[in-house]
Design a protein around this motif. Structure first.
Motif, PDB file in Angstrom:
ATOM      1  N   ALA A 186       4.651   2.200   7.831  1.00 38.46           N
ATOM      2  CA  ALA A 186       3.867   1.100   8.395  1.00 38.46           C
ATOM      3  C   ALA A 186       2.604   0.834   7.585  1.00 38.46           C
ATOM      4  CB  ALA A 186       3.510   1.409   9.848  1.00 38.46           C
ATOM      5  N   GLU A 187       1.991   1.908   7.068  1.00 39.53           N
ATOM      6  CA  GLU A 187       0.768   1.738   6.271  1.00 39.53           C
ATOM      7  C   GLU A 187       1.049   0.939   5.000  1.00 39.53           C
ATOM      8  OE1 GLU A 187       1.780   5.109   6.848  1.00 39.53           O
ATOM      9  OE2 GLU A 187       0.655   5.323   8.704  1.00 39.53           O
ATOM     10  N   LYS A 188       2.179   1.268   4.352  1.00 41.51           N
ATOM     11  CA  LYS A 188       2.543   0.557   3.126  1.00 41.51           C
ATOM     12  C   LYS A 188       2.844  -0.908   3.433  1.00 41.51           C
ATOM     13  CE  LYS A 188       4.229   3.515  -0.452  1.00 41.51           C
ATOM     14  NZ  LYS A 188       5.340   3.809  -1.333  1.00 41.51           N
ATOM     15  N   GLN A 189       3.552  -1.163   4.523  1.00 41.33           N
ATOM     16  CA  GLN A 189       3.869  -2.538   4.904  1.00 41.33           C
ATOM     17  C   GLN A 189       2.591  -3.322   5.175  1.00 41.33           C
ATOM     18  OE1 GLN A 189       6.553  -2.007   8.218  1.00 41.33           O
ATOM     19  NE2 GLN A 189       8.356  -2.221   6.906  1.00 41.33           N
ATOM     20  N   TYR A 190       1.632  -2.668   5.801  1.00 39.93           N
ATOM     21  CA  TYR A 190       0.351  -3.323   6.077  1.00 39.93           C
ATOM     22  C   TYR A 190      -0.372  -3.669   4.778  1.00 39.93           C
ATOM     23  CZ  TYR A 190      -4.474  -4.036   7.446  1.00 39.93           C
ATOM     24  OH  TYR A 190      -5.733  -4.569   7.583  1.00 39.93           O
ATOM     25  N   LEU A 191      -0.418  -2.723   3.831  1.00 39.99           N
ATOM     26  CA  LEU A 191      -1.092  -2.965   2.549  1.00 39.99           C
ATOM     27  C   LEU A 191      -0.419  -4.092   1.770  1.00 39.99           C
ATOM     28  CD1 LEU A 191      -1.846   0.681   1.352  1.00 39.99           C
ATOM     29  CD2 LEU A 191      -3.484  -1.022   2.159  1.00 39.99           C
ATOM     30  N   ILE A 192       0.901  -4.105   1.765  1.00 40.00           N
ATOM     31  CA  ILE A 192       1.627  -5.162   1.052  1.00 40.00           C
ATOM     32  C   ILE A 192       1.374  -6.508   1.714  1.00 40.00           C
ATOM     33  CG2 ILE A 192       3.936  -6.032   0.491  1.00 40.00           C
ATOM     34  CD1 ILE A 192       4.726  -3.007   0.144  1.00 40.00           C
TER      35      ILE A 192
END
Length: 166
Positions: free
Chosen positions: A3-9
Motif C-alpha cells: 500500500a505504501e508503494k501504491q501511495y507513493l506511485i
C-alpha cells in the motif's frame, strides 16, 4: 504491491499530471534553505519542486506514457512540474544554478518528448512570452508606420508648392 508503494506511485502520478512538462534534476548538493528559496522562485511561475523516489517515478512515468527516462534515474531525483510556461521555469532553474552552482538538470519531458539539459538551457535563454509579443507588435507597427510615412511623402510631393508672395 504494498500500500505504501501504491501511495507513493499515485502521488508521483499526481505531480506528473499537473503540467505538460516535467524537468528532472539532481538535488544532491542543495540545502534545505536552498530548496525553500528555489520553491519560492518557482512559485512565481506556478511550478513546484518535489523530491521523488526513482522507482516510483519510473513506474508512474511508464503508466502515464512518458518517453523513456530510465538513463536519468540515477542518484537523487527531484521533479519540477506545474505552470503553463516551461521556458520560464527553465529560466528560474538556470539562474538558480548560476547563483548557487548546486542544482543539476538531468533531462526534461515536454509534450511527451524528451528534451536534454542543453536544450533546456537554450530554452532558458529565449526571451519571455511577453517580450516576444512586444517584439512581434513592434514589427507590425514598424511596417505600418513606414507605410504611413511613404503615403505622407507622396502626398507632400504631389501638392503644388505655394508661390512666394511678391
Amino acid at each position: 504491491m504494498r500500500a505504501e508503494k501504491q501511495y507513493l506511485i499515485a502521488e508521483v502520478e499526481t505531480h506528473l499530471k499537473k503540467s505538460d512538462y516535467v524537468i528532472l534534476a539532481n538535488f544532491s548538493k542543495i540545502t534545505v534553505s536552498d530548496v525553500a528559496d528555489l520553491r519560492s522562485k518557482l512559485a512565481a511561475e506556478k511550478a513546484e519542486f518535489h523530491v521523488v523516489k526513482n522507482s516510483s517515478l519510473r513506474v508512474a512515468a511508464k503508466a502515464l506514457g512518458l518517453p523513456d527516462i530510465e538513463s536519468s534515474l540515477t542518484g537523487p531525483t527531484a521533479v519540477v512540474v506545474g505552470g503553463k510556461n516551461p521556458a520560464g521555469v527553465a529560466k528560474v532553474l538556470k539562474k538558480f544554478f548560476a547563483d548557487k552552482q548546486k542544482l543539476e538538470v538531468k533531462v526534461g519531458v515536454i509534450d511527451k518528448k524528451t528534451i536534454t539539459a542543453a536544450d533546456l538551457a537554450i530554452m532558458a535563454d529565449l526571451p519571455s512570452l511577453e517580450a516576444l509579443r512586444s517584439q512581434l507588435l513592434g514589427l507590425f507597427t514598424q511596417n505600418a508606420a513606414a507605410f504611413v510615412r511613404l503615403l505622407d511623402a507622396k502626398v507632400k510631393k504631389d501638392q503644388p508648392s505655394a508661390a512666394p508672395a511678391a
